[in-house]
Design a protein around this motif. Structure first.
Motif, PDB file in Angstrom:
ATOM      1  N   VAL A  36       0.858  -1.181   0.000  1.00  0.00           N
ATOM      2  CA  VAL A  36       0.000   0.000   0.000  1.00  0.00           C
ATOM      3  C   VAL A  36       0.893   1.228   0.000  1.00  0.00           C
ATOM      4  CG1 VAL A  36      -1.730   1.338   1.257  1.00  0.00           C
ATOM      5  CG2 VAL A  36      -1.890  -1.154   1.178  1.00  0.00           C
ATOM      6  N   SER A  37       0.629   2.140  -0.924  1.00  0.00           N
ATOM      7  CA  SER A  37       1.399   3.380  -1.024  1.00  0.00           C
ATOM      8  C   SER A  37       0.513   4.428  -1.681  1.00  0.00           C
ATOM      9  CB  SER A  37       2.677   3.150  -1.835  1.00  0.00           C
ATOM     10  OG  SER A  37       3.489   4.312  -1.854  1.00  0.00           O
ATOM     11  N   LEU A  38       1.111   5.556  -2.018  1.00  0.00           N
ATOM     12  CA  LEU A  38       0.398   6.565  -2.784  1.00  0.00           C
ATOM     13  C   LEU A  38       0.600   6.306  -4.270  1.00  0.00           C
ATOM     14  CD1 LEU A  38       1.191   9.954  -0.979  1.00  0.00           C
ATOM     15  CD2 LEU A  38      -0.748   8.414  -0.626  1.00  0.00           C
ATOM     16  N   ASN A  39      -0.460   6.486  -5.044  1.00  0.00           N
ATOM     17  CA  ASN A  39      -0.285   6.457  -6.488  1.00  0.00           C
ATOM     18  C   ASN A  39       0.672   7.574  -6.869  1.00  0.00           C
ATOM     19  OD1 ASN A  39      -1.608   4.529  -8.269  1.00  0.00           O
ATOM     20  ND2 ASN A  39      -3.497   5.146  -7.242  1.00  0.00           N
ATOM     21  N   GLY A  40       1.785   7.220  -7.483  1.00  0.00           N
ATOM     22  CA  GLY A  40       2.771   8.222  -7.836  1.00  0.00           C
ATOM     23  C   GLY A  40       2.499   8.913  -9.141  1.00  0.00           C
ATOM     24  N   GLU A  41       1.627   8.319  -9.973  1.00  0.00           N
ATOM     25  CA  GLU A  41       1.340   8.883 -11.281  1.00  0.00           C
ATOM     26  C   GLU A  41      -0.032   8.423 -11.737  1.00  0.00           C
ATOM     27  OE1 GLU A  41       4.636   7.565 -13.601  1.00  0.00           O
ATOM     28  OE2 GLU A  41       4.403   5.480 -13.027  1.00  0.00           O
ATOM     29  N   GLY A  42      -0.477   8.948 -12.870  1.00  0.00           N
ATOM     30  CA  GLY A  42      -1.799   8.600 -13.367  1.00  0.00           C
ATOM     31  C   GLY A  42      -2.872   9.538 -12.851  1.00  0.00           C
ATOM     32  N   LEU A  43      -4.116   9.263 -13.218  1.00  0.00           N
ATOM     33  CA  LEU A  43      -5.214  10.151 -12.850  1.00  0.00           C
ATOM     34  C   LEU A  43      -5.546  10.084 -11.370  1.00  0.00           C
ATOM     35  CD1 LEU A  43      -7.623   9.739 -15.897  1.00  0.00           C
ATOM     36  CD2 LEU A  43      -5.845  11.441 -15.500  1.00  0.00           C
ATOM     37  N   ALA A  50      -3.760   0.140  -3.160  1.00  0.00           N
ATOM     38  CA  ALA A  50      -3.176  -1.188  -2.989  1.00  0.00           C
ATOM     39  C   ALA A  50      -2.548  -1.577  -4.318  1.00  0.00           C
ATOM     40  CB  ALA A  50      -4.247  -2.191  -2.586  1.00  0.00           C
ATOM     41  N   PHE A  51      -1.240  -1.738  -4.330  1.00  0.00           N
ATOM     42  CA  PHE A  51      -0.509  -2.073  -5.548  1.00  0.00           C
ATOM     43  C   PHE A  51      -0.266  -3.572  -5.632  1.00  0.00           C
ATOM     44  CE2 PHE A  51       0.385   2.378  -5.190  1.00  0.00           C
ATOM     45  CZ  PHE A  51       0.642   2.824  -6.475  1.00  0.00           C
ATOM     46  N   SER A  94      -9.669   1.704  -1.223  1.00  0.00           N
ATOM     47  CA  SER A  94     -10.617   1.414  -2.297  1.00  0.00           C
ATOM     48  C   SER A  94     -10.041   1.650  -3.687  1.00  0.00           C
ATOM     49  CB  SER A  94     -11.877   2.274  -2.124  1.00  0.00           C
ATOM     50  OG  SER A  94     -11.549   3.648  -2.160  1.00  0.00           O
ATOM     51  N   CYS A  95      -8.759   1.940  -3.765  1.00  0.00           N
ATOM     52  CA  CYS A  95      -8.085   2.130  -5.046  1.00  0.00           C
ATOM     53  C   CYS A  95      -7.074   0.997  -5.222  1.00  0.00           C
ATOM     54  CB  CYS A  95      -7.381   3.487  -5.075  1.00  0.00           C
ATOM     55  SG  CYS A  95      -6.700   3.935  -6.683  1.00  0.00           S
ATOM     56  N   VAL A  96      -7.147   0.299  -6.363  1.00  0.00           N
ATOM     57  CA  VAL A  96      -6.259  -0.834  -6.625  1.00  0.00           C
ATOM     58  C   VAL A  96      -5.523  -0.569  -7.932  1.00  0.00           C
ATOM     59  CG1 VAL A  96      -6.088  -3.320  -7.012  1.00  0.00           C
ATOM     60  CG2 VAL A  96      -7.846  -2.414  -5.464  1.00  0.00           C
ATOM     61  N   ARG A 244      -0.990  17.384 -19.424  1.00  0.00           N
ATOM     62  CA  ARG A 244      -0.643  17.593 -18.027  1.00  0.00           C
ATOM     63  C   ARG A 244       0.801  17.169 -17.784  1.00  0.00           C
ATOM     64  NH1 ARG A 244      -5.597  15.073 -14.393  1.00  0.00           N
ATOM     65  NH2 ARG A 244      -7.350  16.051 -15.525  1.00  0.00           N
ATOM     66  N   LEU A 245       1.531  18.027 -17.093  1.00  0.00           N
ATOM     67  CA  LEU A 245       2.856  17.635 -16.611  1.00  0.00           C
ATOM     68  C   LEU A 245       2.659  16.735 -15.405  1.00  0.00           C
ATOM     69  CD1 LEU A 245       5.942  17.783 -16.236  1.00  0.00           C
ATOM     70  CD2 LEU A 245       5.592  19.952 -15.038  1.00  0.00           C
ATOM     71  N   GLN A 246       3.285  15.589 -15.447  1.00  0.00           N
ATOM     72  CA  GLN A 246       3.158  14.625 -14.350  1.00  0.00           C
ATOM     73  C   GLN A 246       4.516  14.344 -13.742  1.00  0.00           C
ATOM     74  OE1 GLN A 246       0.952  10.496 -14.310  1.00  0.00           O
ATOM     75  NE2 GLN A 246       3.004  10.225 -15.143  1.00  0.00           N
ATOM     76  N   LEU A 247       4.619  14.525 -12.447  1.00  0.00           N
ATOM     77  CA  LEU A 247       5.839  14.180 -11.724  1.00  0.00           C
ATOM     78  C   LEU A 247       5.584  12.913 -10.911  1.00  0.00           C
ATOM     79  CD1 LEU A 247       6.925  17.712 -10.436  1.00  0.00           C
ATOM     80  CD2 LEU A 247       7.561  16.549 -12.559  1.00  0.00           C
ATOM     81  N   GLN A 248       6.568  12.053 -10.842  1.00  0.00           N
ATOM     82  CA  GLN A 248       6.420  10.801 -10.109  1.00  0.00           C
ATOM     83  C   GLN A 248       6.540  11.080  -8.613  1.00  0.00           C
ATOM     84  OE1 GLN A 248       9.524   8.835 -12.574  1.00  0.00           O
ATOM     85  NE2 GLN A 248       8.024   7.185 -12.761  1.00  0.00           N
ATOM     86  N   LEU A 249       5.401  11.169  -7.941  1.00  0.00           N
ATOM     87  CA  LEU A 249       5.384  11.548  -6.534  1.00  0.00           C
ATOM     88  C   LEU A 249       6.189  10.601  -5.661  1.00  0.00           C
ATOM     89  CD1 LEU A 249       1.679  12.632  -5.906  1.00  0.00           C
ATOM     90  CD2 LEU A 249       3.672  14.079  -6.304  1.00  0.00           C
ATOM     91  N   HIS A 250       6.149   9.310  -5.985  1.00  0.00           N
ATOM     92  CA  HIS A 250       6.860   8.353  -5.144  1.00  0.00           C
ATOM     93  C   HIS A 250       8.374   8.580  -5.169  1.00  0.00           C
ATOM     94  CE1 HIS A 250       6.267   6.697  -9.169  1.00  0.00           C
ATOM     95  NE2 HIS A 250       7.317   5.925  -9.000  1.00  0.00           N
ATOM     96  N   LYS A 251       8.882   9.121  -6.297  1.00  0.00           N
ATOM     97  CA  LYS A 251      10.317   9.394  -6.359  1.00  0.00           C
ATOM     98  C   LYS A 251      10.682  10.675  -5.618  1.00  0.00           C
ATOM     99  CE  LYS A 251      11.470   6.796 -10.468  1.00  0.00           C
ATOM    100  NZ  LYS A 251      12.128   6.784 -11.791  1.00  0.00           N
ATOM    101  N   ILE A 252       9.710  11.549  -5.467  1.00  0.00           N
ATOM    102  CA  ILE A 252       9.941  12.768  -4.701  1.00  0.00           C
ATOM    103  C   ILE A 252       9.847  12.489  -3.213  1.00  0.00           C
ATOM    104  CG2 ILE A 252       9.038  15.089  -4.226  1.00  0.00           C
ATOM    105  CD1 ILE A 252       8.012  15.125  -7.125  1.00  0.00           C
ATOM    106  N   ILE A 253       8.849  11.694  -2.826  1.00  0.00           N
ATOM    107  CA  ILE A 253       8.625  11.407  -1.409  1.00  0.00           C
ATOM    108  C   ILE A 253       9.632  10.395  -0.875  1.00  0.00           C
ATOM    109  CG2 ILE A 253       6.944  10.551   0.276  1.00  0.00           C
ATOM    110  CD1 ILE A 253       4.750  11.449  -1.691  1.00  0.00           C
TER     111      ILE A 253
END
Length: 261
Positions: A36-43, A50-51, A94-96, A244-253
């Motif tokens: 379980v983490s944050l979605n780093g990219e996508g809508l 849950a990954f 609730s997000c997979v 949309r410019l998308q940054l990979q949040l997981h790589k920042i966090i």
């Protein structure tokens, strides 16, 4: 080490899947990791999810950041549909996100997706498939429409890559153009860009495929190769106000983590 199956950036998917023959015959999924983490990219970027990361891919992109999961000898655990459903329920989210590797290589993916979309309690699930764009998305698109017609409570979303020249010439040429015809406002096409050439390529392909009015177009920098400011400048100068410019949040966090994020 680059696997022996490499061929100008394309991998032999059938040989790769043969490594997991026992699991496949038992209708198990070769799961490289789940977390379980944050979605780093996508809508759904920024949303806890849950990954489920499946092992194996038919491509070997130059900038791949999950290459460890794509190696033919990666260690996996076999998980059945009921087991994965139980694990998702335990997470309480609730997000997979189904990712890889390449999820569409999994022969029983429709069974898993159908089961996830059928979940009603405690909340319907938002299911996202992240795919590299080279495998036929048609069957999953048909499943989505059938699920909606049947009144299943969950929703299914696609994030489909369109590989740029930076990914490798053979990889970029392997995109299935018909995949982009089945997308709509629920979905996104992701261009990972590592140069201005990639940005020009993104604009041309989005124009030719009519993506601007069909789905969301995401421009994501190859980490460390292209500054986000350069992408922002290009989008502004070209008037690409539907991208949309998308940054990979997981790589920042979590900049020093390659697994479990």
């Amino acid at each position: 080490m680059v696997p022996e199956e490499e061929n100008d950036g394309l991998l032999d998917a059938e040989r790769h899947q043969a490594r997991h023959t026992i699991a496949a015959r038992a209708q198990l999924f070769p799961v490289a990791e789940k977390f379980v983490s944050l979605n780093g990219e996508g809508l759904a970027s920024g949303r806890p999810a849950a990954f489920i990361r499946f092992a194996g891919c038919n491509m070997w992109c130059t900038y791949c950041d999950t290459r460890w999961a794509n190696h033919p000898l990666v260690e996996v655990e076999g998980w059945s549909v009921p087991q994965l459903l139980a694990w998702v329920a335990e997470t309480g989210v609730s997000c997979v996100t189904l990712t890889g590797g390449e999820p569409l290589l999994q022969p029983y993916l429709p069974d898993l997706v159908q089961a996830l979309l059928s979940v009603e309690s405690p909340r319907p699930l938002r299911v996202e498939i992240e795919t590299n764009g080279s495998r036929d998305l048609g069957p999953m698109a048909h499943l989505r429409e059938a699920a909606a017609e049947a009144g299943l409570p969950g929703s299914l979303h696609f994030t489909v890559d369109w590989k740029t020249p930076t990914a490798g010439e053979a990889v970029s040429a392997a995109m299935r153009r018909e995949n982009y015809d089945v997308l709509d406002e629920r979905d996104a096409v992701k261009f990972v860009v590592g140069s201005e050439e990639d940005l020009v390529f993104m604009e041309r392909m989005a124009d030719e495929a009519g993506l601007w009015d069909r789905c969301t177009v995401l421009a994501s920098p190859v980490w460390g190769a292209l500054e986000p400011a350069a992408i922002a400048a290009y989008l502004i100068e070209r008037g690409l106000d539907r991208a949309r410019l998308q940054l990979q949040l997981h790589k920042i966090i979590w900049p020093n983590e390659s697994r479990g994020v």
